[in-house]
Design an enzyme around this catalytic site. Structure first.
Site, PDB file in Angstrom:
ATOM      1  N   CYS A 147       0.861  -1.183   0.000  1.00 45.17           N
ATOM      2  CA  CYS A 147       0.000   0.000   0.000  1.00 45.17           C
ATOM      3  C   CYS A 147       0.894   1.229   0.000  1.00 45.17           C
ATOM      4  CB  CYS A 147      -0.929   0.011   1.206  1.00 45.17           C
ATOM      5  SG  CYS A 147      -1.931   1.508   1.301  1.00 45.17           S
ATOM      6  N   GLY A 148       0.913   1.959  -1.089  1.00 41.35           N
ATOM      7  CA  GLY A 148       1.777   3.122  -1.190  1.00 41.35           C
ATOM      8  C   GLY A 148       1.352   4.256  -0.283  1.00 41.35           C
ATOM      9  N   HIS A 149       0.049   4.606  -0.307  1.00 40.47           N
ATOM     10  CA  HIS A 149      -0.357   5.714   0.552  1.00 40.47           C
ATOM     11  C   HIS A 149      -0.286   5.321   2.019  1.00 40.47           C
ATOM     12  CE1 HIS A 149      -4.485   3.904   0.197  1.00 40.47           C
ATOM     13  NE2 HIS A 149      -4.716   4.481   1.341  1.00 40.47           N
ATOM     14  N   GLY A 177      -0.258   4.104  -4.593  1.00 43.38           N
ATOM     15  CA  GLY A 177       1.188   4.028  -4.735  1.00 43.38           C
ATOM     16  C   GLY A 177       1.703   2.761  -5.380  1.00 43.38           C
ATOM     17  N   SER A 178       1.244   1.596  -4.925  1.00 46.70           N
ATOM     18  CA  SER A 178       1.693   0.354  -5.548  1.00 46.70           C
ATOM     19  C   SER A 178       1.120   0.221  -6.953  1.00 46.70           C
ATOM     20  CB  SER A 178       1.313  -0.854  -4.682  1.00 46.70           C
ATOM     21  OG  SER A 178      -0.043  -0.799  -4.285  1.00 46.70           O
TER      22      SER A 178
END
Length: 266
Positions: free
Chosen positions: A44-46, A191-192
């Protein structure tokens, strides 16, 4: 160390959180497992940006600007400076090109989880979300029925995690909304999913290495992302954004709570 961090920025559509754990890899500062309405995600990017912002601001880690976070997808190198957080993601790569699902042309790529990329038939806007949720579920369902989508080195990472509906808005500027888990709407630029998009843009020669993609969300927030290196396993991508503290909450689990283990209504 076991902490629960829930990030639900104001005006956004998804509810997302993470369990903070002890690190797994030598030299890492902390570990994390991200969760959502259908279980947990490998990346999870964020969530990574929010976690790093909290960890550094709260003093939960001794680092001042750089730290390493162990996620289910792998170890992430993170740098925080000037109100921005940038992370180097696990290697990204292309899995499928030009397949059909739900009557749409779809590409599948990996950026910590597998994402289907679809040029959106609708504007990336709130009014489009009910139909995009429906399409996202259909794309995921049909892709997984027709194709075996498994990470070559991590067989537990399998299946389509999210469907990225995108539109180009200028040179190296795109807007997207990602439908992930069980019909969840990612209010961030994902993000990912951004890393997965970079693998496709790199393969097409659309984004020169080292150049920045501005990736906008359905609510107008932005990530800046680029391909910074290549390994045998795939592309090394960097995604940058910001997070802000909105409050604190204490969760309590009482021994006699008959709903203490939670419930699920579908």
């Amino acid at each position: 160390m076991r902490r629960l961090l829930v990030h639900e920025p104001r005006g956004h559509a998804d509810m997302y959180g993470c369990f903070v754990t002890e690190p797994c890899a030598p030299g890492s500062d902390l570990g994390v497992v991200f969760f959502h309405n259908a279980g947990y995600s490998t990346a999870c990017g964020h969530g990574t940006i929010a976690l790093a912002t909290w960890a550094l601001a709260s003093g939960a880690v001794e680092a001042t600007e750089r730290l390493r976070i162990d996620a289910p997808s792998g170890t992430l190198d993170v740098e925080a400076r000037g109100g921005r957080v940038a992370f180097r993601n696990v290697p990204a790569f292309v899995a499928l090109r030009g397949v059909e699902a739900a009557g749409l042309r779809v590409d599948v790529s990996y950026g910590g989880a597998f994402y289907a990329s679809v040029e959106s038939p609708l504007p990336i806007a709130a009014a489009s979300l009910p139909r995009l949720i429906e399409l996202g579920r259909a794309v995921k369902r049909e892709l997984e029925a027709a194709h075996e989508i498994v990470h070559p080195d991590e067989p537990e990472i399998a299946g389509v995690y999210g469907v990225v509906f995108f539109r180009r808005e200028g040179e190296r500027v795109q807007r997207n909304v990602t439908i992930f888990a069980d019909g969840e709407v990612d209010r961030s630029p994902c993000g990912s999913g951004t890393s997965a998009r970079l693998a496709l843009l790199d393969a097409d020669g659309e984004l020169p290495r080292g150049e920045t993609l501005t990736h906008l969300s359905v609510v107008g927030t932005a990530f800046e992302a680029r391909v910074v290196d290549e390994t045998e396993a795939g592309l090394v991508t960097e995604v940058a954004g910001s997070a802000h503290l909105t409050g604190y909450h204490t969760f309590v689990l009482e021994a006699d709570d008959e709903l203490g283990d939670g419930f699920l209504l579908r």
